[in-house]
Enzyme design. Structure first.
Site, PDB file in Angstrom:
ATOM      1  N   ASP A 135       0.816  -1.212   0.000  1.00 16.46           N
ATOM      2  CA  ASP A 135       0.000   0.000   0.000  1.00 16.46           C
ATOM      3  C   ASP A 135       0.848   1.260   0.000  1.00 16.46           C
ATOM      4  O   ASP A 135       0.304   2.357  -0.087  1.00 16.46           O
ATOM      5  CB  ASP A 135      -0.944  -0.005   1.209  1.00 16.46           C
ATOM      6  CG  ASP A 135      -2.344   0.416   0.835  1.00 16.46           C
ATOM      7  OD1 ASP A 135      -2.738   0.210  -0.321  1.00 16.46           O
ATOM      8  OD2 ASP A 135      -3.049   0.983   1.702  1.00 16.46           O
ATOM      9  N   ASP A 433     -10.787  -4.838  11.480  1.00 17.71           N
ATOM     10  CA  ASP A 433     -10.845  -6.253  11.839  1.00 17.71           C
ATOM     11  C   ASP A 433     -12.017  -6.551  12.773  1.00 17.71           C
ATOM     12  O   ASP A 433     -12.871  -7.398  12.482  1.00 17.71           O
ATOM     13  CB  ASP A 433      -9.523  -6.699  12.468  1.00 17.71           C
ATOM     14  CG  ASP A 433      -8.992  -5.719  13.508  1.00 17.71           C
ATOM     15  OD1 ASP A 433      -9.693  -4.738  13.847  1.00 17.71           O
ATOM     16  OD2 ASP A 433      -7.871  -5.934  14.000  1.00 17.71           O
TER      17      ASP A 433
END
Length: 721
Positions: A135, A433
């Site tokens: 990223d 998450d």
């Protein structure tokens, strides 16, 4: 003939103790709150309101915490029985998604080790694909994985030939491995590869002279002068193709694919969740694994049979069709003997996760989770509307596949879609998450915790105090974003799932509110003691024994869970409870502050990657068990101020007792002050006694002294005019 058992579960033997303690302790907490209510009615004051607020928040968070202890279970798996259920040809394909974001904080050679450890899994190579999400869009990372692909052709067959267990080469060669005929050559190849990668990283750039392959040279030409980590085109590079690449022994190699999604400064990129969703779409076009393993870049595989352990649940003929993911606990290597920063997160990974597992299943921990692709995506291939029929039969290097892969990795692809809201990893928080697993549980999916004796994965953890506090602050700000949205666990969650499971999520998302009682008890009794004002019951009164029971009960139960049942040392337990107090004075209130500022559009908060770079001096202090304060961090200020105020109050209280003999009135306040003083020894040491690089910066020390004095005078004027 009955099907051989693939897994089993049973309630923990201490469940009855948990339930009995919860009921008894709940009665004591109720009595305490009733006493506070009576005081508010008959003797209202600022102090009475503050104490009620502190104990009410304590009571609420304690109540939600008990949900984890109501029905904990432990599980076992029997991967040796898989062969009786299905042949290897029936195993589902697995796509492994490894996330990295910044080569300066996450050294590429560490990410390479993680990838090599899963490339060498004891799993059919033709059914294994590893994707690396870069990223940060760094050509240094791409170069590192070009080198990784070459070395993997030697490393993978070596591991499988000799049954190597530690399949991250850095770990393997650092543990004095058994010597085989090829060992020295393999080690030499690894060291050469490591040197080349680290040389490129240290130079901060890459010359095309290092790249011999024409197809890779074309990829590197995408790094134009305008290419930045936040503004660049999609880069997808197939480094290993199981239809074409063979290892040195002639065996099939798993797929290895580098992906850096398109970035645009004008488009939100949604942090790690956005990167994972791009990986889901790209893998959904190229390899379409039925199972998806998500890994952080430093979380290497510690057990080559981990996929088989996950299959014990997914391939069970009697498995719940709504089983969405199998979570392996996060475990960490490199933690020093006494875990001075509580980096193991033992309660979360070894206690609370078992409790959620006995309800609807544990939460996703951001890494080490095997997902059913159907659970995390819709019926089209990961939400890719082009359809798997168009790509399933085509080689991954075909032009059609690569064109579609670039399309779904573009920053405009998600516009006007359900990605991030109802498909894939969910947006709206930096703790994607927990939020994603919460939403999956709300939708009826379940999960299980697979907790083998040998850790399935091992990762790194912060080795200095500031990094640890910053990491906690980031997590708990993300938790607040989860709680204060339309899918609030306490409202939406209770309606959508088992209420106990919803309260578990409520506890996680409101943990930063621990700061309210901790701050009150870190300052109010002390300021009152300095002003010679008693605020608690006398030792001779009945209410005193209520406080004694509540204190000893809470710490005694925590000690049993941590030391007796958790088999950790007493020193580790003490360090953990000390860090809990430090978090409550630093990370938690700053998480609340950051979230509040963000709500008003005033925050400049952004996602900061926790550094995985090892500093030799820092590592030396950490291994010696020395707490490091060597940076001017605002997170140290409230902890230092509380330590100084408590020391002042303790000295004043002891002096007062010696002169006037009012021990009965001030005993509780002196005890609270002394308890903080004992836990603050490392703070005083860092301020005064240390001479090394890790001592408390002078600016923080002076600011703490000035703030402590200011708090005393201001609070005295307000509460004790």
């Amino acid at each position: 003939m009955p099907t051989p058992l693939l897994h089993s579960s049973k309630p923990l033997s201490k469940t009855w103790l948990n339930r009995m303690f919860s009921l008894v302790y709940a009665v004591a907490v109720s009595v305490l709150l009733l006493r506070h209510c009576r005081n508010l009615i008959y003797s209202p004051s600022t102090i009475a309101i503050a104490l009620f607020l502190a104990d009410f928040v304590f009571a609420f968070l304690w109540l939600t915490y008990q949900c984890f202890h109501w029905n904990p279970v432990e599980r076992k798996v029997f991967p040796e029985n898989l062969k009786h259920v299905a042949s290897e040809s029936k195993y589902p394909p697995i796509d492994v998604l490894i996330c990295t974001a910044d080569p300066t904080k996450e050294p590429p050679i560490g990410v390479v080790n993680t990838a090599l450890s899963v490339l060498a899994y004891e799993y059919p190579a033709e059914k294994l694909s590893v994707y690396v999400s870069d990223d940060g869009g760094s050509k240094m990372t791409l170069y590192a994985f070009m080198e990784c692909a070459k070395f993997a052709k030697h490393w993978v067959p070596y591991c499988k030939k000799y049954g190597v267990v530690d399949r991250a080469p850095e770990v393997y060669f650092g543990s004095q491995p058994s010597s085989y005929p090829e060992t020295d050559d393999i080690k030499s190849m690894y060291e050469d590869m490591k040197s080349r990668v680290e040389a490129v990283v240290q130079s901060g750039g890459l010359s095309l002279d290092r790249v011999m392959e024409p197809e890779f040279q074309d990829a590197f030409r995408k790094w134009t002068p305008d290419f930045t980590s936040r503004q660049h085109p999609t880069v997808i590079q197939i480094l290993l193709d199981n239809n074409a690449d063979k290892d040195v022994a002639g065996g099939v190699m798993p797929n290895l694919i580098y992906v850096s999604r398109e970035k645009n400064n004008l488009k939100p990129h949604n942090f790690k969740a956005g990167a994972l969703n791009v990986m889901l779409r790209v893998s959904g076009l190229m390899t379409i694994g039925k199972l998806v393993l998500v890994l952080d870049c430093d979380m290497y595989s510690n057990d080559p049979e981990t996929p088989l352990r996950a299959l014990c649940y997914f391939m069970d003929p009697n498995a719940d069709p709504k089983l969405g993911f199998v979570q392996f606990p996060q475990r960490f290597d490199g933690i020093n003997k006494n875990d001075i920063y509580a980096s193991e997160f033992m309660p979360e990974t070894q206690i609370l996760s078992l409790g959620m597992d006995g309800l609807l299943g544990t939460q996703f921990m951001g890494t080490c989770g095997f997902f059913k692709r159907d659970a995390i995506s819709d019926d089209s291939p990961c939400g890719v509307t082009t359809g798997s029929v168009q790509t399933k039969s085509k080689p991954i290097k075909s032009k059609d596949v690569l064109v579609l892969a670039h399309e779904v990795a573009s920053c405009n692809y998600e516009d006007h879609t359900k990605w991030g809201s109802k498909i894939g990893f969910r947006y709206g928080t930096i703790t994607e998450d927990t939020y994603t697993s919460f939403r999956l549980h709300c939708e009826g999916w379940k999960s299980v915790l697979c907790n083998p004796k040998r850790a399935a994965f091992l990762g790194g953890s912060p080795s200095n105090l500031n990094d640890g506090l910053t990491q906690i602050k980031r997590w708990y700000m993300g938790f607040l974003e989860i709680f204060f949205n339309k899918y609030c666990p306490l409202i939406y969650g209770v309606r959508s799932m088992n209420p106990l499971q919803a309260l578990c999520y409520t506890h996680y998302t409101l943990r930063s509110f621990w700061s309210i009682p901790i701050i009150i008890y870190a300052f109010l009794p002390q300021i009152s003691l300095i002003n010679s004002v008693p605020i608690f019951t006398k030792v001779s009164e009945d209410g005193f024994f209520l406080y004694v029971f509540l204190f000893l009960g809470a710490y005694g139960k925590d000690f049993l869970d941590f030391v007796v049942f958790g088999r950790r040392s007493t020193i580790r337990w003490w360090n953990h409870q000390r860090m809990w107090l430090i978090w409550g004075l630093s990370s938690h209130p700053f998480a609340l502050l950051e979230w509040s500022l963000k709500c008003f559009g005033l925050s400049t908060f952004g996602f900061n990657v926790t550094s995985k770079v090892v500093d030799e001096e820092q590592n030396r202090l950490y291994e010696q068990g020395v707490v490091e304060f060597g940076v001017e961090s605002v997170l140290f200020l409230p902890v230092s101020v509380a330590s100084l105020v408590s020391l002042w109050a303790f000295a004043k209280g002891v002096t007062h007792v010696l002169i006037y003999g009012r021990l009965e009135e001030f005993f509780v306040q002196i005890f609270v002050s002394g308890f903080v003083v004992v836990n603050s020894w490392v703070i005083y040491e860092g301020m005064v006694l240390r001479k090394d690089r890790g001592k408390m910066p002078l600016k923080i020390t002076l600011a703490s002294i000035a703030t402590a004095i200011a708090i005393y005078f201001i609070s005295t004027l307000i509460m004790f005019p």
